[in-house]
Design a protein around this motif. Structure first.
Motif, short mmCIF file in Angstrom:
data_model
loop_
_atom_site.label_atom_id
_atom_site.label_comp_id
_atom_site.label_asym_id
_atom_site.label_seq_id
_atom_site.Cartn_x
_atom_site.Cartn_y
_atom_site.Cartn_z
N GLU A 94 0.83 -1.21 0.00
CA GLU A 94 0.00 0.00 0.00
C GLU A 94 0.86 1.26 0.00
OE1 GLU A 94 -3.47 0.83 -0.10
OE2 GLU A 94 -3.24 -1.11 -1.08
N LEU A 95 1.92 1.26 0.78
CA LEU A 95 2.82 2.42 0.81
C LEU A 95 3.48 2.61 -0.56
CD1 LEU A 95 4.36 1.89 4.35
CD2 LEU A 95 2.84 3.76 3.65
N ALA A 96 3.87 1.52 -1.19
CA ALA A 96 4.47 1.60 -2.53
C ALA A 96 3.46 2.18 -3.52
CB ALA A 96 4.93 0.21 -2.99
N ARG A 97 2.22 1.71 -3.44
CA ARG A 97 1.17 2.21 -4.33
C ARG A 97 0.98 3.71 -4.16
NH1 ARG A 97 -3.84 3.47 -4.08
NH2 ARG A 97 -4.20 2.85 -1.93
N GLN A 98 1.21 4.20 -2.94
CA GLN A 98 1.05 5.62 -2.66
C GLN A 98 2.33 6.42 -2.93
OE1 GLN A 98 -0.82 6.31 1.18
NE2 GLN A 98 -1.92 4.39 0.99
N GLY A 99 3.37 5.75 -3.45
CA GLY A 99 4.58 6.45 -3.83
C GLY A 99 5.60 6.64 -2.73
N CYS A 100 5.47 5.94 -1.63
CA CYS A 100 6.42 6.04 -0.52
C CYS A 100 7.71 5.30 -0.90
CB CYS A 100 5.83 5.42 0.74
SG CYS A 100 7.00 5.36 2.10
N PRO A 101 8.87 5.98 -0.84
CA PRO A 101 10.12 5.33 -1.24
C PRO A 101 10.75 4.44 -0.17
CG PRO A 101 10.54 7.61 -0.68
CD PRO A 101 9.05 7.41 -0.58
N ASP A 131 25.81 1.47 12.11
CA ASP A 131 26.26 2.76 12.64
C ASP A 131 25.22 3.44 13.53
OD1 ASP A 131 24.80 2.98 10.22
OD2 ASP A 131 25.52 5.02 9.90
N LEU A 132 23.99 2.94 13.53
CA LEU A 132 22.93 3.52 14.35
C LEU A 132 22.50 2.62 15.51
CD1 LEU A 132 20.75 5.05 11.50
CD2 LEU A 132 22.35 6.24 13.00
N ILE A 133 23.24 1.53 15.72
CA ILE A 133 22.92 0.63 16.82
C ILE A 133 23.45 1.23 18.12
CG2 ILE A 133 23.34 -1.65 17.83
CD1 ILE A 133 23.50 -2.76 15.00
N THR A 134 22.61 1.25 19.13
CA THR A 134 23.03 1.68 20.46
C THR A 134 22.77 0.53 21.41
OG1 THR A 134 20.89 2.55 21.16
CG2 THR A 134 22.32 4.06 19.89
N ASP A 135 23.07 0.72 22.68
CA ASP A 135 22.78 -0.33 23.65
C ASP A 135 21.28 -0.42 23.95
OD1 ASP A 135 23.46 2.19 24.64
OD2 ASP A 135 23.86 1.45 26.64
N ARG A 136 20.47 0.49 23.37
CA ARG A 136 19.02 0.46 23.59
C ARG A 136 18.20 0.11 22.36
NH1 ARG A 136 16.51 5.28 26.49
NH2 ARG A 136 14.83 3.97 25.78
N ARG A 137 18.72 0.39 21.16
CA ARG A 137 17.89 0.19 19.97
C ARG A 137 18.72 -0.13 18.73
NH1 ARG A 137 19.59 4.18 17.21
NH2 ARG A 137 19.62 6.31 17.87
N ILE A 138 18.02 -0.71 17.75
CA ILE A 138 18.58 -1.01 16.43
C ILE A 138 17.67 -0.34 15.42
CG2 ILE A 138 19.07 -2.84 14.76
CD1 ILE A 138 19.41 -4.70 17.28
N VAL A 139 18.24 0.44 14.50
CA VAL A 139 17.46 1.10 13.46
C VAL A 139 17.55 0.26 12.19
CG1 VAL A 139 17.26 3.18 12.03
CG2 VAL A 139 17.84 3.39 14.45
N MET A 140 16.40 0.06 11.55
CA MET A 140 16.32 -0.72 10.32
C MET A 140 15.54 0.06 9.27
SD MET A 140 15.55 -4.49 11.91
CE MET A 140 16.38 -5.43 10.62
N THR A 141 15.81 -0.22 8.00
CA THR A 141 15.09 0.43 6.91
C THR A 141 14.64 -0.60 5.89
OG1 THR A 141 17.16 0.83 5.70
CG2 THR A 141 16.35 2.62 7.11
N LYS A 142 13.64 -0.20 5.12
CA LYS A 142 13.13 -1.03 4.01
C LYS A 142 12.89 -0.11 2.84
CE LYS A 142 10.52 -4.53 2.20
NZ LYS A 142 11.17 -5.72 1.74
N GLU A 143 13.62 -0.34 1.76
CA GLU A 143 13.39 0.41 0.54
C GLU A 143 12.15 -0.15 -0.16
OE1 GLU A 143 15.77 1.54 -3.52
OE2 GLU A 143 16.88 1.08 -1.71
N ILE A 144 11.34 0.76 -0.65
CA ILE A 144 10.10 0.34 -1.31
C ILE A 144 10.12 0.82 -2.75
CG2 ILE A 144 7.58 0.55 -1.33
CD1 ILE A 144 7.69 1.09 1.66
N ALA A 145 9.91 -0.09 -3.66
CA ALA A 145 9.80 0.28 -5.06
C ALA A 145 8.36 0.71 -5.33
CB ALA A 145 10.16 -0.91 -5.95
N SER A 146 8.21 1.81 -6.02
CA SER A 146 6.86 2.30 -6.33
C SER A 146 6.13 1.34 -7.25
CB SER A 146 6.94 3.67 -6.99
OG SER A 146 7.43 4.62 -6.07
#
Length: 150
Positions: A94-101, A131-146
């Motif tokens: 749904e996010l891809a359909r709406q153009g979210c990258p 590079d964004l991992i701390t002792d409290r959290r891990i940051v993750m990303t997902k690329e979305i193709a439109s």
């Protein structure tokens, strides 16, 4: 059935008052709203919910990730049935359909089952940013193709 969270009056999440206006706005304005979400329900009962926010894009690894996946929750009696995976696939589509990258999220160390959550997101194609991992959290990303509109 997957529906917008705002369309399901039986959702008993503790912050339902906070979400109701945002979700109604999402239903009307799509990506111009601050928050949105989807649910899976069965027999009129919500069994899984995924909520996203557009409130603060984040720059990670030199690019902007406009949507934050705030949470994915599956009712304890319906876990391991593929509902979370189904909801993630639907929301990304749904996010891809709406153009979210792309979308970003945080896995909080110390939360119950955080290691399992990390493996879940990795299986669904999310990238961990060391590079964004701390002792409290891990940051993750997902690329979305439109996805082209029909």
């Amino acid at each position: 059935m997957v529906r917008l969270l705002a369309q399901v009056p039986t959702w008993q999440e503790s912050n339902v008052v906070r979400w109701s206006e945002d979700l109604q706005q999402y239903e009307e304005y799509g990506l111009r709203a601050r928050r949105g979400g989807w649910v899976i329900e069965s027999g009129g009962v919500v069994i899984a919910v995924l909520a996203v926010g557009w409130k603060s894009p984040r720059t990670i690894a030199g690019r902007t990730w406009p949507v934050y996946l705030e949470y994915l929750v599956t009712d304890v009696n319906h876990r391991s049935g593929g509902h979370g995976s189904r909801l993630v696939r639907y929301a990304v589509q749904e996010l891809a359909r709406q153009g979210c990258p792309g979308v970003h999220l945080k896995v909080f160390k110390g939360d119950d089952g955080w290691e399992s959550a990390l493996r879940f997101w990795e299986r669904h194609g999310w990238t961990e940013h060391s590079d964004l991992i701390t002792d409290r959290r891990i940051v993750m990303t997902k690329e979305i193709a439109s996805v082209p509109s029909a």
